[in-house]
Design an enzyme around this catalytic site. Sequence first.
Site, PDB file in Angstrom:
ATOM      1  N   HIS A 117      -1.963  86.107  69.714  1.00 16.63           N
ATOM      2  CA  HIS A 117      -2.752  87.104  68.982  1.00 16.63           C
ATOM      3  C   HIS A 117      -1.894  87.560  67.799  1.00 16.63           C
ATOM      4  CE1 HIS A 117      -4.484  91.129  68.234  1.00 16.63           C
ATOM      5  NE2 HIS A 117      -5.557  90.721  68.876  1.00 16.63           N
ATOM      6  N   ASP A 194       3.751  89.179  75.689  1.00 16.71           N
ATOM      7  CA  ASP A 194       2.524  89.908  75.379  1.00 16.71           C
ATOM      8  C   ASP A 194       1.600  89.777  76.588  1.00 16.71           C
ATOM      9  OD1 ASP A 194      -0.031  90.621  74.667  1.00 16.71           O
ATOM     10  OD2 ASP A 194      -0.011  89.582  72.738  1.00 16.71           O
ATOM     11  N   LYS A 220      -7.717  97.770  77.720  1.00 15.07           N
ATOM     12  CA  LYS A 220      -8.262  96.503  78.235  1.00 15.07           C
ATOM     13  C   LYS A 220      -8.270  96.480  79.755  1.00 15.07           C
ATOM     14  CE  LYS A 220      -6.424  93.876  74.320  1.00 15.07           C
ATOM     15  NZ  LYS A 220      -7.585  93.562  73.500  1.00 15.07           N
ATOM     16  N   CYS A 358      -8.467  87.264  66.186  1.00 12.85           N
ATOM     17  CA  CYS A 358      -7.086  87.605  65.757  1.00 12.85           C
ATOM     18  C   CYS A 358      -6.111  86.520  66.179  1.00 12.85           C
ATOM     19  CB  CYS A 358      -6.647  88.958  66.305  1.00 12.85           C
ATOM     20  SG  CYS A 358      -7.658  90.313  65.746  1.00 12.85           S
TER      21      CYS A 358
END
Length: 403
Positions: A117, A194, A220, A358
Amino acid sequence: MSWRDDFPVFDRPENDRLVFLDSAASSQKPRSVIDAVSKYYEESNANVHRGVYGLAVKATEAYEGARAKVAGFVGAYDKNAVIFTRGTTESANLVAFSWGRQNVASGDVVVVTALEHHSNLVPWQILCEEKGATIRMVEINEDGSLDLQDFAKALSLNPRLVAVSHISNAIGTVNPIKRLVAMARDVGATTFVDGAQAAPHVQIDVSALQADFYAFSGHKMLAPMGIGVLVARPEILDAMPPFHGGGEMIKVVGDTSSTFAPIPSKFEAGTPNVGGAVGLAAAIDYLEGCGMEAVLKHEKELGRLAIQGLQGLGGVKIFGPESERAGVVSFWVDGVHPHDLATILDESGVAVRAGHHCAQPLMRRLGVSATARASFYVYNDEKDVDALIGGVRKAKEIFAITV
Ligand code: 7TS
């Protein structure tokens, strides 16, 4: 009762059903999280770590209690090495600005992957440009899995940092993260993982993983927006300079220079998002109640059904590996642009994401400018999959007539 019943947003008549298939962007919130945040503002709201009065103590206990809860949930090295941020993006920028400025120099290499991302790419690009360091992007295989041979090749450059996602947001690839971190550690690289798409869906154990940094976002994983986490090795955080300067993060402030508070305060300048942290703790309670294994099993099954249904329609390309994938289904329908597809699906109450997600380097490698993406979470069910397939079928029919 199903998990779906716990989410007020779905409390609608059946003919107005919300089919929410964009949880990879942001999840819906269960009643327990909404209630916990309301209760905090109704009963305990005050600024933290400052007041001596009862309410401030209560707010501080709620905030620090949330930190302890997060630490337990993801197997943090130390409760004080859990830094609250605004989200994954801020966590990556914190590391790039603070650790990166101190540890990355001209000629150094930072390894990233083509699955990232932009949040786990652009901060490193900015850092490398400033320092005269270089980015080495690891390629993917045809099926959207990471090319492990290329990863090994990149590691032979002895990078300072390896920044890699646990799970791809755009195509759902689940990376062999333990292996990647171990390989990176073997060449002496610092690791940043990440975990934005992993923490909501799989059991994380940062200390077992041995990652130096692990980042994720609350929104999220059923929690409010504006709260996120950076988990790290405490000794690395101790050695890092601050990110933001201001209140809360200082020990003594002189006229021309200051000394700084120990972690976590050093990295939490200013008034924090206490309500968000309380919401994140409630979200963790909810997820623990579901059981992370059951969560993953549920969404993987829905993903499998969605792929099966889409493939049955013909003329649909599914991106990402066959196995080692999470509940993210990224696809391309011949003759229908993803944006048109998303608009037609929306007319049937089906919310999917269309775009580059993204992840422009990844889209370039897949040879598309965009994909449509359906992502599943605890509140989705087989009816949602049926609605998705029905909507895509309708879109195909519309475009077969008009083109
Ligand atoms: N990393 C990954 C893997 C992500 O999926 C996202 C957000 C981020 C980082 C950034 O998280 P933030 O909370 O700081 O914004 N992903 C998406 C997405 O897939 N669609 O919208 C946001």
